[in-house]
Structure formats: structure tokens, C-alpha cells
Scaffold this motif. Structure first.
Motif, PDB file in Angstrom:
ATOM      1  N   HIS A 174       0.817  -1.207   0.000  1.00 48.07           N
ATOM      2  CA  HIS A 174       0.000   0.000   0.000  1.00 48.07           C
ATOM      3  C   HIS A 174       0.852   1.259   0.000  1.00 48.07           C
ATOM      4  CE1 HIS A 174       1.059   0.037   4.235  1.00 48.07           C
ATOM      5  NE2 HIS A 174       0.666  -1.207   4.288  1.00 48.07           N
ATOM      6  N   ASN A 175       0.197   2.396  -0.214  1.00 49.87           N
ATOM      7  CA  ASN A 175       0.864   3.694  -0.164  1.00 49.87           C
ATOM      8  C   ASN A 175       1.420   3.938   1.220  1.00 49.87           C
ATOM      9  OD1 ASN A 175       0.881   4.914  -2.598  1.00 49.87           O
ATOM     10  ND2 ASN A 175      -1.170   5.793  -2.383  1.00 49.87           N
ATOM     11  N   LYS A 176       2.670   4.354   1.258  1.00 44.55           N
ATOM     12  CA  LYS A 176       3.240   4.604   2.582  1.00 44.55           C
ATOM     13  C   LYS A 176       4.167   5.812   2.539  1.00 44.55           C
ATOM     14  CE  LYS A 176       7.204   1.478   1.959  1.00 44.55           C
ATOM     15  NZ  LYS A 176       6.936   0.963   0.615  1.00 44.55           N
ATOM     16  N   ILE A 177       4.395   6.363   3.714  1.00 46.68           N
ATOM     17  CA  ILE A 177       5.389   7.421   3.861  1.00 46.68           C
ATOM     18  C   ILE A 177       6.364   6.935   4.926  1.00 46.68           C
ATOM     19  CG2 ILE A 177       5.794   9.831   4.510  1.00 46.68           C
ATOM     20  CD1 ILE A 177       2.844  10.397   3.696  1.00 46.68           C
ATOM     21  N   LEU A 178       7.633   6.881   4.555  1.00 52.79           N
ATOM     22  CA  LEU A 178       8.653   6.419   5.506  1.00 52.79           C
ATOM     23  C   LEU A 178       9.751   7.468   5.573  1.00 52.79           C
ATOM     24  CD1 LEU A 178       9.672   2.667   5.089  1.00 52.79           C
ATOM     25  CD2 LEU A 178       9.049   3.848   7.192  1.00 52.79           C
ATOM     26  N   ILE A 179      10.058   7.928   6.755  1.00 51.24           N
ATOM     27  CA  ILE A 179      11.050   9.000   6.886  1.00 51.24           C
ATOM     28  C   ILE A 179      12.022   8.665   7.999  1.00 51.24           C
ATOM     29  CG2 ILE A 179      11.387  11.466   7.398  1.00 51.24           C
ATOM     30  CD1 ILE A 179       8.250  11.565   6.713  1.00 51.24           C
ATOM     31  N   CYS A 180      13.313   8.892   7.728  1.00 52.44           N
ATOM     32  CA  CYS A 180      14.302   8.808   8.792  1.00 52.44           C
ATOM     33  C   CYS A 180      14.623  10.236   9.204  1.00 52.44           C
ATOM     34  CB  CYS A 180      15.571   8.128   8.286  1.00 52.44           C
ATOM     35  SG  CYS A 180      15.306   6.438   7.770  1.00 52.44           S
ATOM     36  N   MET A 181      14.173  10.644  10.392  1.00 53.85           N
ATOM     37  CA  MET A 181      14.389  12.024  10.836  1.00 53.85           C
ATOM     38  C   MET A 181      15.781  12.174  11.445  1.00 53.85           C
ATOM     39  SD  MET A 181      10.748  13.096  12.546  1.00 53.85           S
ATOM     40  CE  MET A 181      10.679  11.806  13.782  1.00 53.85           C
ATOM     41  N   GLY A 182      16.393  13.354  11.235  1.00 51.73           N
ATOM     42  CA  GLY A 182      17.700  13.623  11.835  1.00 51.73           C
ATOM     43  C   GLY A 182      18.818  13.542  10.805  1.00 51.73           C
ATOM     44  N   HIS A 183      20.022  13.952  11.247  1.00 51.64           N
ATOM     45  CA  HIS A 183      21.165  14.076  10.336  1.00 51.64           C
ATOM     46  C   HIS A 183      21.530  12.748   9.664  1.00 51.64           C
ATOM     47  CE1 HIS A 183      24.668  15.897   8.623  1.00 51.64           C
ATOM     48  NE2 HIS A 183      25.522  15.186   9.337  1.00 51.64           N
ATOM     49  N   TYR A 184      21.491  11.650  10.413  1.00 46.50           N
ATOM     50  CA  TYR A 184      21.869  10.354   9.829  1.00 46.50           C
ATOM     51  C   TYR A 184      20.910   9.923   8.716  1.00 46.50           C
ATOM     52  CZ  TYR A 184      25.457   9.361  13.297  1.00 46.50           C
ATOM     53  OH  TYR A 184      26.596   9.396  14.058  1.00 46.50           O
ATOM     54  N   GLY A 185      19.724  10.529   8.708  1.00 47.54           N
ATOM     55  CA  GLY A 185      18.713  10.063   7.750  1.00 47.54           C
ATOM     56  C   GLY A 185      18.456  11.017   6.604  1.00 47.54           C
ATOM     57  N   ILE A 186      19.339  12.024   6.403  1.00 45.86           N
ATOM     58  CA  ILE A 186      18.981  13.039   5.390  1.00 45.86           C
ATOM     59  C   ILE A 186      18.816  12.437   4.003  1.00 45.86           C
ATOM     60  CG2 ILE A 186      19.745  15.173   6.517  1.00 45.86           C
ATOM     61  CD1 ILE A 186      22.314  14.986   4.936  1.00 45.86           C
ATOM     62  N   TYR A 187      19.544  11.367   3.712  1.00 52.12           N
ATOM     63  CA  TYR A 187      19.419  10.826   2.351  1.00 52.12           C
ATOM     64  C   TYR A 187      18.074  10.143   2.129  1.00 52.12           C
ATOM     65  CZ  TYR A 187      21.759   6.993   4.889  1.00 52.12           C
ATOM     66  OH  TYR A 187      22.127   6.058   5.822  1.00 52.12           O
ATOM     67  N   SER A 188      17.371   9.779   3.227  1.00 54.48           N
ATOM     68  CA  SER A 188      16.028   9.193   3.044  1.00 54.48           C
ATOM     69  C   SER A 188      15.073  10.249   2.495  1.00 54.48           C
ATOM     70  CB  SER A 188      15.490   8.634   4.356  1.00 54.48           C
ATOM     71  OG  SER A 188      15.072   9.681   5.217  1.00 54.48           O
ATOM     72  N   ARG A 189      15.401  11.517   2.680  1.00 56.93           N
ATOM     73  CA  ARG A 189      14.544  12.596   2.168  1.00 56.93           C
ATOM     74  C   ARG A 189      14.826  12.850   0.686  1.00 56.93           C
ATOM     75  NH1 ARG A 189      11.885  14.896   6.366  1.00 56.93           N
ATOM     76  NH2 ARG A 189      12.700  14.507   8.456  1.00 56.93           N
ATOM     77  N   ILE A 190      16.086  12.640   0.281  1.00 59.27           N
ATOM     78  CA  ILE A 190      16.430  12.833  -1.137  1.00 59.27           C
ATOM     79  C   ILE A 190      16.014  11.591  -1.930  1.00 59.27           C
ATOM     80  CG2 ILE A 190      18.326  13.212  -2.765  1.00 59.27           C
ATOM     81  CD1 ILE A 190      19.856  14.495  -0.319  1.00 59.27           C
ATOM     82  N   LEU A 191      16.288  10.427  -1.346  1.00 54.21           N
ATOM     83  CA  LEU A 191      15.995   9.173  -2.048  1.00 54.21           C
ATOM     84  C   LEU A 191      14.682   8.581  -1.550  1.00 54.21           C
ATOM     85  CD1 LEU A 191      19.620   7.709  -1.994  1.00 54.21           C
ATOM     86  CD2 LEU A 191      18.460   8.824  -3.903  1.00 54.21           C
ATOM     87  N   ALA A 192      13.687   9.434  -1.327  1.00 56.09           N
ATOM     88  CA  ALA A 192      12.388   8.962  -0.831  1.00 56.09           C
ATOM     89  C   ALA A 192      11.847   7.858  -1.739  1.00 56.09           C
ATOM     90  CB  ALA A 192      11.413  10.127  -0.759  1.00 56.09           C
TER      91      ALA A 192
END
Ligand code: ATR
Length: 513
Positions: A174-192
Motif C-alpha cells: 500500500h501507499n506509505k510514507i517512511l522517513i528517517c528524521m535527523g542528520h543520519y537520515g537526510i538521504y532518506s529525504r532525497i531518495l524517498a
């Protein structure tokens, strides 16, 4: 492809609309963070979707979930109801989505939202890491098939990001939103897109607005530099690994090149505390190549299946590319350093010149090897003396500590002084590693740091009348060589000139934004 959602965190509706209008061209949908509005402004949220003119998420984030809403749950439900009330039959006048938490339990409100086409984003914010199985949690959160399930995890390490990525691969239903918050996770925002996330949230940081959550990036940066909305499963991903990785020109440089030549590729910062975990993440995200920076130029070597003669002899690697049989390592610091220095002093070699190298880390290894190759002699001074000795003995150089004895030795090795340590770099202590030495003014002084452009060390050398050079030219030259390793082709000269004419200024503007 992931959508880009502009998170609106201003204190007034008017200001949020101004920001939205400014960044409309990058915005697929907006999130009105009602919890960031002044209390008086919260009375006027109902008309926001109409004024915005694009799909809007209605969110009232509680403080326990990382938001700013401190009122009771009754007050929050009332506000949500106000936002959704008097629904219009034309759904463009209603909120497109309402973000309600996993533990929110007001069925009548949800029912009313659904009736008028407002979709539910069912969210869970885990601010202290995540212990449950994310796929199981997502499954249990979803109450009906048309809901979007969102999990945002505050990641405290690269291993946390790895767990989220692994989970994302298991959830396809299903449709999902997954985010890693914080400095270690910044690439999860670019490579969503690679994390299987329906959207990536961004803030108007260049408008001095606060980020909606830790690690949220600026919308222009995500849209224009990283072209997040164009990333697909076919996009080639490259990046830089290091720590703290707060100020590197490489993402700007590579993405500008990819942009200008219209290549379907992106270059992403990967701050990491674990090379092992990041290599596993690289497999999962299909990363094709990395630049390696402080402090991993040596620790990366055992992970490589093959490395160039230069990497083997120097013991430092700053470029790795993924081939069919595994990761191959190269070193472009060497070429970047020597090209940059020789151009600066207008010579073809370093014969009859004596240099002092400050520092004995990964990049100092490359510098020492190049000075030796170009016919120069050197003294290596380092806080930890045995490391200086290890490198120096390889090339028949002298060594010492950053103390009075070391400074004494320097007097015979001061035609050129090359600062390679991290002292003075943004994110590290802003001091001068050579404060015991008085410049005569005749030395050529190079600091490999380029952020800030003038370190305290370089400033003192300048004041004494020395000819000085920072590391910007070197880093661009070594990045060009990296590009060739990654892609198998050279950057066209015309394109490079185009970047160089506007380069440093544009980059500094992005950096200070
Ligand atoms: P790089 O790959 O860029 O060379 P590195 O391998 O982490 O990075 O090396 C950093 C260098 O900066 C080392 O020479 C380190 O000295 P030590 O070997 O004694 O650790 C040097 N350095 C870091 N912080 C320092 C400080 N506060 N004073 C003096 N030298 C410092």
C-alpha cells in the motif's frame, strides 16, 4: 517517483501563503502545520485549501510527536473538525489529506473526512528509535484500504536507517510514507523513492522558517539541486560518505554537472557512523559510487575487492565504484592536490623544495606521496607523532609533533606548508594547529580546508604576507577525476568552465541558505 510536500511552519496564514506562492513551482502538495500557527490564526484554517490552490494536508502535530501543539486532545479534535467542517462538494475547496495519529480515535471525524474526499494519512512518530517491526506496525495501523500509512523514525545511527530501509523493502502492498528524521537520515529525504515513500517533506529553510521535523531540507535544494521529483528506479545514485559531513562542495558540484548535462543521476550526502552498515545500505539503494571523506579514507580499504596501485601504496582511498565483482577503490586526492599546488606555484615539480605537512590522516598520506613523487622533501608534524612517523619513514621524510621541537625542525622545511588536519574545518574546533610557529612571510601556505574559505591558520599566514591557497581548487580537480571513475567519461571542458565561472559563489549561496 516521490512527490515533494512543502511543510508550512510559519506563524500566520498570510506568511504561509507567501511562502507557498514563492515555492509553488516545486510543490506537489503542501502541509499546513496548524500547530506552528499563532493561536489566533488557527481560527482561519478552513479556507486554506481554497487559498492555496493545490492539495493540502491538514496537520496538528502534538508536542509528544515532535510538534508544537500543547493543548488538550479535546481542543485538537475541535480544531481538526473546524478545518474539515462545511465541506464543499468541489473537493478542491477541502483539505486533500488529514494527518491523524495511530492512537487518534474519533471515528465520526474520520467518516466525515472520507465522505468529502479527504484522505487519511495515519501517522506514527517514533522519537526514540524503533523497536517494533515496522512492516507489522504499518499493517496494524492501516484501518482502511485508501489510507496512507506514515512512519517517521528519529534515527540515531546508520544502523537505524538500515533497519528502516530493510523494512521498506518488505512493505509493498500500500501507499506509505517512511522517513528517517535527523542528520543520519537526510538521504532518506532525497531518495524517498528508493525508500518506497509516497512523498518527501521539505521546508522553506531559505526563508528562515523552522524545519517541520529534524533533518528536513530546504525545498529549493531538494527540487533544484537534487531533483527529487525526477528520481526514479532508473536514476543512477552516487554519493559521499563521511562524518560529520556538514560542509562538502561535492553534492553541489556533481548535481550541477548532472543537471547541466541532463543526466539521470543524483549525488547524495551519506553522513555515517558505520562504514559496514552504509555499505549494506548502498546495496539496498543501488548506489553506484562514493566519494570517501573524513574519517573513512583508510577504514574503507578492507571493504574493497580491488584497489588501484596508488591506493595500495598510499593506504588511503577517496573514491569507490561498484563493479560487477564488488567495490573498486581509487585515489583522486593525489592528482587533485598536485595539479592544484603546481599550478599555484607555477612549477612542473617540487625539486629542491622543502615542505612541512601538518597532520597525518588519510589525506596527508596522499599529500606525502605526491610531494615525494614530484621530487620534494618533507617534514610531517602531527598531534599523534607515531602516525607522522609511519608515513614519513615510507618516503624518507622527517617527522615530529605539533610542539616546540617540531616547530624547530620546520625552520628547514618551510618553503611550502600544507595543512591537512581537520582543525579549522566547519564542524570541528576553529583553532590554528600551528600556533607555535611564526610565519616569515616567504612561505607558500596551503590549507586543504575550503569550508570556511579562510581558516584561522590561513588568515594568520595571509597577515604575515605569505602566498596562500585553500582546498577549493583541489577538491574540484579531484571531483573531476572522480566523475571519470564513476561514469567512464570526462566532464566536457565547456561545462566545467560554465560551472567555474559561477561555481564558488553559487555554492556559497546554497551553503549559507
Ligand atoms: P583525513 O582523511 O581528512 O586526513 P583523518 O584521517 O581523520 O582525516 O585525519 C585527521 C587529521 O587531523 C589527523 O592528523 C588528526 O590528528 P591525530 O592523528 O592526532 O588524530 C588531525 N587532528 C584532528 N583534530 C586535531 C586537533 N584538535 N589538533 C591537532 N590535530 C588534529
Amino acid at each position: 517517483m516521490a512527490k515533494l510536500c512543502l511543510c508550512l511552519t510559519a506563524k500566520t496564514i498570510q506568511r504561509n501563503l507567501e511562502i507557498l506562492n514563492k515555492y509553488r513551482k516545486h510543490t506537489d502538495l503542501a502541509e499546513l502545520r496548524v500547530d506552528c500557527l499563532d493561536p489566533d490564526e488557527r481560527l482561519y484554517i478552513r479556507r486554506f485549501p481554497e487559498l492555496a490552490g493545490l492539495p493540502v494536508i491538514l496537520t496538528i502535530r502534538r508536542d509528544v510527536d515532535g510538534g508544537h501543539f500543547t493543548g488538550g486532545e479535546g481542543a485538537r479534535v475541535k480544531l481538526l473538525a473546524n478545518g474539515l467542517a462545511f465541506a464543499n462538494t468541489d473537493s478542491r475547496y477541502n483539505y486533500a489529506y488529514v494527518d491523524i495519529e495511530d492512537d487518534f480515535d474519533v471515528p465520526s471525524l474520520e467518516e466525515a473526512a472520507r465522505t468529502f474526499g479527504t484522505k487519511i494519512i495515519r501517522s506514527c512518530h517514533s522519537l526514540n528509535g524503533f523497536t517494533d517491526s515496522i512492516p507489522k506496525k504499518m499493517k496494524s495501523m492501516q484501518r482502511s484500504g485508501d489510507e496512507i500509512v506514515k512512519i517517521a523514525v528519529a534515527v540515531k545511527s546508520t544502523n537505524d536507517v538500515l533497519q528502516v530501509l530493510k523494512a521498506s523493502k518488505k512493505i509493498t502492498a500500500h501507499n506509505k510514507i517512511l522517513i528517517c528524521m535527523g542528520h543520519y537520515g537526510i538521504y532518506s529525504r532525497i531518495l524517498a523513492e528508493r525508500f518506497g515513500s509516497y512523498l518527501s517533506y521539505a521546508s522553506a529553510l531559505s526563508e528562515s522558517e523552522v524545519p517541520g521535523a529534524p533533518g528536513q531540507m530546504d525545498i529549493s535544494e531538494l527540487a533544484e539541486l537534487y531533483r527529487v521529483q525526477k528520481i526514479t528506479s532508473k536514476t543512477k545514485v552516487y554519493g559521499i560518505m563521511g562524518y560529520p559531513l556538514k560542509a562538502s562542495v561535492s553534492p553541489w558540484f556533481f548535481n550541477t554537472v548532472f543537471n547541466l548535462e541532463n543526466t539521470d543521476a543524483v549525488y547524495v550526502p551519506f553522513p555515517t557512523d558505520s562504514v559496514n552498515d552504509l555499505m549494506e545500505i548502498a546495496e539496498g539503494l543501488d548506489v553506484k559510487g562514493f566519494s570517501i571523506t573524513v574519517p573513512y579514507k583508510e577504514t574503507i580499504i578492507p571493504k574493497l575487492i580491488k584497489c588501484s596501485d596508488m591506493v595500495q601504496s598510499i593506504g588511503a582511498c577517496n573514491t569507490i565504484s561498484r563493479m560487477e565483482d564488488g567495490w573498486h577503490g581509487d585515489n583522486t586526492d593525489c592528482g587533485g592536490f598536485s595539479e592544484s599546488l603546481l599550478e599555484f606555484i607555477n612549477r612542473k615539480n617540487l625539486k629542491y623544495l622543502k615542505a612541512t605537512i601538518i597532520g597525518a590522516g588519510g589525506v596527508a598520506r596522499s599529500v606525502a606521496s605526491e610531494i615525494h613523487r614530484m621530487g620534494g622533501k618533507a617534514l610531517i608534524l602531527n598531534r599523534t607523532v607515531y602516525k607522522a612517523k609511519n608515513i614519513a619513514t615510507k618516503y624518507n621524510f622527517k617527522w615530529g609533533g605539533l610542539d616546540n621541537q617540531g616547530i624547530e625542525l620546520m625552520l628547514k622545511f618551510n618553503d611550502i606548508i600544507i595543512q591537512t588536519s581537520s582543525v579549522g574545518m566547519e564542524g570541528y574546533e576553529a583553532s590554528d594547529p600551528l600556533d607555535l610557529y611564526s610565519f616569515t612571510g616567504d612561505e607558500v601556505v596551503m590549507d586543504l580546508i575550503y569550508v570556511p574559505p579562510v581558516t584561522p591558520f590561513l588568515k594568520r599566514a595571509m597577515s604575515a604576507g605569505c602566498r596562500t591557497l585553500n582546498g577549493y581548487n583541489m577538491v574540484i580537480r579531484q571531483a573531476c577525476m572522480q566523475y571519470a571513475h564513476f561514469t567512464g567519461t570526462e566532464i566536457p571542458q565547456k561545462l566545467l568552465s560554465q560551472i567555474n565561472t559561477t561555481g564558488a559563489n553559487t555554492w556559497n549561496k546554497i551553503r549559507s541558505a
